[in-house]
Design an enzyme around this catalytic site. Structure first.
Site, PDB file in Angstrom:
ATOM      1  N   ARG A  67      -3.388  21.319 -15.009  1.00 36.75           N
ATOM      2  CA  ARG A  67      -2.319  20.372 -15.383  1.00 36.75           C
ATOM      3  C   ARG A  67      -2.454  19.881 -16.824  1.00 36.75           C
ATOM      4  NH1 ARG A  67       0.587  15.658 -11.755  1.00 36.75           N
ATOM      5  NH2 ARG A  67       1.861  14.859 -13.443  1.00 36.75           N
ATOM      6  N   GLU A 113       9.730  17.846 -25.267  1.00 34.93           N
ATOM      7  CA  GLU A 113       9.053  18.191 -24.008  1.00 34.93           C
ATOM      8  C   GLU A 113       9.633  19.480 -23.416  1.00 34.93           C
ATOM      9  OE1 GLU A 113       6.333  16.719 -23.161  1.00 34.93           O
ATOM     10  OE2 GLU A 113       6.407  14.604 -23.740  1.00 34.93           O
ATOM     11  N   HIS A 118      -0.621  11.431 -29.344  1.00 35.09           N
ATOM     12  CA  HIS A 118      -1.102  10.094 -28.969  1.00 35.09           C
ATOM     13  C   HIS A 118      -1.727   9.398 -30.168  1.00 35.09           C
ATOM     14  CE1 HIS A 118      -1.417  11.291 -24.431  1.00 35.09           C
ATOM     15  NE2 HIS A 118      -0.224  10.841 -24.747  1.00 35.09           N
ATOM     16  N   LYS A 132       6.976  22.767 -14.588  1.00 37.86           N
ATOM     17  CA  LYS A 132       6.137  21.598 -14.273  1.00 37.86           C
ATOM     18  C   LYS A 132       5.787  21.587 -12.790  1.00 37.86           C
ATOM     19  CE  LYS A 132       4.968  16.905 -14.916  1.00 37.86           C
ATOM     20  NZ  LYS A 132       5.100  15.659 -15.643  1.00 37.86           N
ATOM     21  N   LYS A 167       2.769  11.162 -11.780  1.00 36.63           N
ATOM     22  CA  LYS A 167       1.941  10.271 -12.605  1.00 36.63           C
ATOM     23  C   LYS A 167       2.714   8.974 -12.787  1.00 36.63           C
ATOM     24  CE  LYS A 167      -0.965  13.312 -15.414  1.00 36.63           C
ATOM     25  NZ  LYS A 167      -1.275  13.778 -16.790  1.00 36.63           N
ATOM     26  N   ARG A 222       0.812  -1.231   0.000  1.00 34.30           N
ATOM     27  CA  ARG A 222       0.000   0.000   0.000  1.00 34.30           C
ATOM     28  C   ARG A 222       0.840   1.272   0.000  1.00 34.30           C
ATOM     29  NH1 ARG A 222      -2.764  -3.267   3.658  1.00 34.30           N
ATOM     30  NH2 ARG A 222      -4.559  -4.245   2.679  1.00 34.30           N
ATOM     31  N   HIS A 247       7.711   8.764 -28.248  1.00 42.20           N
ATOM     32  CA  HIS A 247       6.691   9.653 -27.668  1.00 42.20           C
ATOM     33  C   HIS A 247       7.022  11.120 -27.956  1.00 42.20           C
ATOM     34  CE1 HIS A 247       3.798  11.193 -24.771  1.00 42.20           C
ATOM     35  NE2 HIS A 247       4.766  11.866 -24.172  1.00 42.20           N
ATOM     36  N   HIS A 279      -0.185  16.732 -27.252  1.00 46.41           N
ATOM     37  CA  HIS A 279      -0.248  15.302 -26.939  1.00 46.41           C
ATOM     38  C   HIS A 279      -1.473  14.610 -27.535  1.00 46.41           C
ATOM     39  CE1 HIS A 279       3.028  16.291 -24.320  1.00 46.41           C
ATOM     40  NE2 HIS A 279       3.081  15.107 -23.777  1.00 46.41           N
ATOM     41  N   ASN A 325      -0.174  18.769 -21.557  1.00 46.70           N
ATOM     42  CA  ASN A 325      -0.417  17.844 -22.673  1.00 46.70           C
ATOM     43  C   ASN A 325      -0.513  18.573 -24.009  1.00 46.70           C
ATOM     44  OD1 ASN A 325      -0.446  15.542 -21.059  1.00 46.70           O
ATOM     45  ND2 ASN A 325      -2.597  15.877 -20.511  1.00 46.70           N
ATOM     46  N   GLU A 377      -4.744  16.824 -11.935  1.00 43.35           N
ATOM     47  CA  GLU A 377      -5.265  17.195 -13.260  1.00 43.35           C
ATOM     48  C   GLU A 377      -6.778  17.389 -13.269  1.00 43.35           C
ATOM     49  OE1 GLU A 377      -3.108  15.485 -16.579  1.00 43.35           O
ATOM     50  OE2 GLU A 377      -4.865  15.732 -17.866  1.00 43.35           O
TER      51      GLU A 377
HETATM   52  P1  NAD Z   1      12.360   5.136 -22.262  1.00 38.63           P
HETATM   53  O1  NAD Z   1      12.206   5.007 -20.824  1.00 38.63           O
HETATM   54  O2  NAD Z   1      11.873   4.007 -23.112  1.00 38.63           O
HETATM   55  O3  NAD Z   1      13.899   5.398 -22.595  1.00 38.63           O
HETATM   56  C1  NAD Z   1      14.284   5.544 -23.940  1.00 38.63           C
HETATM   57  C2  NAD Z   1      15.445   4.609 -24.308  1.00 38.63           C
HETATM   58  O4  NAD Z   1      16.645   5.170 -23.806  1.00 38.63           O
HETATM   59  C3  NAD Z   1      15.331   3.220 -23.716  1.00 38.63           C
HETATM   60  O5  NAD Z   1      15.829   2.276 -24.626  1.00 38.63           O
HETATM   61  C4  NAD Z   1      16.247   3.289 -22.502  1.00 38.63           C
HETATM   62  O6  NAD Z   1      16.760   2.043 -22.108  1.00 38.63           O
HETATM   63  C5  NAD Z   1      17.339   4.180 -23.030  1.00 38.63           C
HETATM   64  N1  NAD Z   1      18.079   4.933 -22.032  1.00 38.63           N
HETATM   65  C6  NAD Z   1      17.616   5.555 -20.938  1.00 38.63           C
HETATM   66  N2  NAD Z   1      18.563   6.279 -20.359  1.00 38.63           N
HETATM   67  C7  NAD Z   1      19.680   6.089 -21.078  1.00 38.63           C
HETATM   68  C8  NAD Z   1      20.987   6.599 -20.993  1.00 38.63           C
HETATM   69  N3  NAD Z   1      21.334   7.478 -20.063  1.00 38.63           N
HETATM   70  N4  NAD Z   1      21.906   6.181 -21.896  1.00 38.63           N
HETATM   71  C9  NAD Z   1      21.542   5.319 -22.878  1.00 38.63           C
HETATM   72  N5  NAD Z   1      20.315   4.848 -23.052  1.00 38.63           N
HETATM   73  C10 NAD Z   1      19.392   5.233 -22.155  1.00 38.63           C
HETATM   74  O7  NAD Z   1      11.640   6.453 -22.825  1.00 38.63           O
HETATM   75  P2  NAD Z   1      11.455   7.920 -22.258  1.00 38.63           P
HETATM   76  O8  NAD Z   1      11.332   8.778 -23.447  1.00 38.63           O
HETATM   77  O9  NAD Z   1      12.413   8.255 -21.213  1.00 38.63           O
HETATM   78  O10 NAD Z   1      10.036   7.826 -21.534  1.00 38.63           O
HETATM   79  C11 NAD Z   1       8.881   7.509 -22.255  1.00 38.63           C
HETATM   80  C12 NAD Z   1       7.856   6.988 -21.270  1.00 38.63           C
HETATM   81  O11 NAD Z   1       7.569   8.011 -20.338  1.00 38.63           O
HETATM   82  C13 NAD Z   1       6.550   6.578 -21.890  1.00 38.63           C
HETATM   83  O12 NAD Z   1       6.151   5.346 -21.347  1.00 38.63           O
HETATM   84  C14 NAD Z   1       5.572   7.677 -21.474  1.00 38.63           C
HETATM   85  O13 NAD Z   1       4.263   7.202 -21.328  1.00 38.63           O
HETATM   86  C15 NAD Z   1       6.154   8.076 -20.156  1.00 38.63           C
HETATM   87  N6  NAD Z   1       5.841   9.454 -19.776  1.00 38.63           N
HETATM   88  C16 NAD Z   1       5.350   9.652 -18.521  1.00 38.63           C
HETATM   89  C17 NAD Z   1       5.081  10.928 -18.087  1.00 38.63           C
HETATM   90  C18 NAD Z   1       4.610  11.142 -16.670  1.00 38.63           C
HETATM   91  O14 NAD Z   1       4.222  12.264 -16.322  1.00 38.63           O
HETATM   92  N7  NAD Z   1       4.667  10.127 -15.823  1.00 38.63           N
HETATM   93  C19 NAD Z   1       5.305  12.026 -18.911  1.00 38.63           C
HETATM   94  C20 NAD Z   1       5.821  11.803 -20.188  1.00 38.63           C
HETATM   95  C21 NAD Z   1       6.095  10.505 -20.610  1.00 38.63           C
HETATM   96  N1  GLY Z   2       3.258  14.780 -18.727  1.00 36.58           N
HETATM   97  C1  GLY Z   2       2.027  15.359 -18.356  1.00 36.58           C
HETATM   98  C2  GLY Z   2       1.793  15.409 -16.889  1.00 36.58           C
HETATM   99  O1  GLY Z   2       2.618  15.048 -16.101  1.00 36.58           O
HETATM  100  O2  GLY Z   2       0.737  15.812 -16.492  1.00 36.58           O
END
Ligand code: NAD
Ligand code: GLY
Length: 388
Positions: A267, A211, A278, A253, A169, A147, A291, A274, A271, A263
């Protein structure tokens, strides 16, 4: 709804704003996220993975689990473990398979398997070492395990440093939708070691820049000017430029999330681009475009939508297109066909009561959501190459 709770500078740093740095620490900055008892700091700088002081003040716990993936763990997990020495009696490791395709309930189970298999208690601290996929999954695991256990975000992609690691998130994907199973659950700290970006592939860096760019039009016109002036330095991974980009992005942010953690309104401006983005990701199949790439193209389309609504001049669309191109992002929409575009956008989480709401720029540095007539969307899709 617009940015009545206007994002302002909030960090402590040696930034151009002239606020103080951490003692003796080059480009280090701290950005606070103010959420009452869920408040935490974002540390930004070089060498943080090798600096035990970065981890001081975190919850004392016998056990810690570093969750990473098969790409990032060999690069950085040992260094993180060394820096944590003395903080936890035992530091466990788990490397998840790499990729959005593994952001699933089945892979999440392996985190619980490890925690339960090692008899980890409810004080165990999880460290999410990786990009947004690892961060989102580890955060959700932390929200659910017994939890709720504390977790620390150690983002290693630019996208994760400026966006996904901040704001709480957390989620995994479901076969019927991306990020559909999740929770709002804040980390206890975010540690952005800019040195980790040295190993990031160029394409991933560009995706992160999308971003960063986003924060300009939605919240800070001067930051958009700054990004334009420093884009080459950012792409060359100049540490001072990256430090400022990460700091300013996190400040904006943090301010938005501080006003609207769950949100219910403001918030949603995060997006920007987005809803189109998406649709691109889902329409082409997840993983075809990153993304951030989809968000870059989506921002150009959303800028056009804002212009067609008469909110910003047409020149703003060209400005966004040029900037995204210079950042190495695709700007021509995939030819999914208009009916498919519309269907994909209708399925977006922002579709409420049959009405699709879009984030639009109402003047440079300010955004809001509003319902948009379908005819206008058809024009935007056609203008950017989205028709079949
Ligand atoms: P990711 O986590 O897939 O990383 C991208 C690639 O880079 C992967 O292959 C990873 O292994 C590699 N990598 C990471 N760090 C590295 C480094 N320092 N050196 C070499 N390789 C490295 O992608 P991302 O773009 O970081 O994140 C995308 C994800 O984030 C999606 O799932 C999306 O839904 C999520 N997201 C969440 C939020 C939120 O608010 N929580 C906001 C935006 C995106
Ligand atoms: N990436 C959008 C949010 O965190 O709300």
């Amino acid at each position: 709804m617009s940015t009545s709770c206007t994002p302002t500078a909030g960090g402590r740093s040696e930034s151009p704003a002239g606020t103080p740095s951490l003692p003796g620490e080059g480009v280090r900055r701290i950005v606070p996220v103010q959420l009452a008892e869920r408040s935490y700091d974002i540390l930004i700088g070089c060498g943080l993975l090798d600096d035990p002081a970065s981890w001081a003040g975190l919850p004392a716990a016998a056990s810690a689990l570093i969750v990473s993936n098969t790409t990032v763990a060999p690069l950085y997990a040992e260094r993180l473990e060394r820096a944590l020495a003395g903080r936890h009696r035992r530091v466990l490791h788990l490397a998840l398979p790499d990729g959005e395709a593994y952001k699933t309930a089945a892979v999440l189970e392996t985190v619980y398997d490890r925690l339960l298999g090692e008899a980890c208690d409810r004080k165990t601290v999880l460290y999410a070492l990786g990009g947004g996929v690892v961060g989102d999954m580890t955060g959700f695991a932390a929200a659910c395990y017994m939890r709720g256990v504390p977790f620390v975000q150690v983002p290693t992609t630019l996208l994760a440093q400026v966006d996904s690691s901040v704001g709480g998130k957390t989620a995994i994907n479901h076969p019927l939708g991306k990020n559909m199973i999740g929770a709002f659950y804040q980390p206890v700290r975010v540690v952005c070691d800019l040195d980790t970006l040295d190993t990031l592939p160029d394409r991933e860096l560009s995706a992160g820049l999308a971003e960063v760019i986003k924060y300009g039009p939605i919240a800070d016109a001067a930051f958009l000017d700054w990004i334009e002036a420093h884009l080459d330095a950012l792409r060359a991974r100049d540490k001072a430029a990256l430090a400022h980009a990460v700091q300013r992005s996190c400040e904006i942010k943090a301010q938005v999330v501080g006003c609207d953690e769950r949100e219910s309104g403001l918030r949603a401006i995060l997006n920007f681009g987005h809803t189109f983005g998406h649709a691109i990701e889902a329409g082409l199949g997840y993983g075809e475009w990153l993304h951030g790439e989809a968000v870059g193209c989506g921002m150009v389309m959303a800028a056009d939508l804002s212009a067609r609504l008469g909110l910003v001049p047409a020149a703003f669309v060209d400005r966004m297109r040029r900037l995204c191109e210079r950042a190495g992002l695709p700007v021509r929409a995939p030819a999914l066909g208009t009916p498919r575009w519309l269907a994909l956008m209708g399925l977006d989480k922002k579709a409420e009561g049959g009405e699709i709401r879009f984030v639009v720029i109402d003047r440079l540095g300010s955004a809001r959501t509003q319902a948009v007539p379908e005819a206008l969307l058809r024009q935007v899709i056609a203008a950017h190459g989205g028709e079949a």
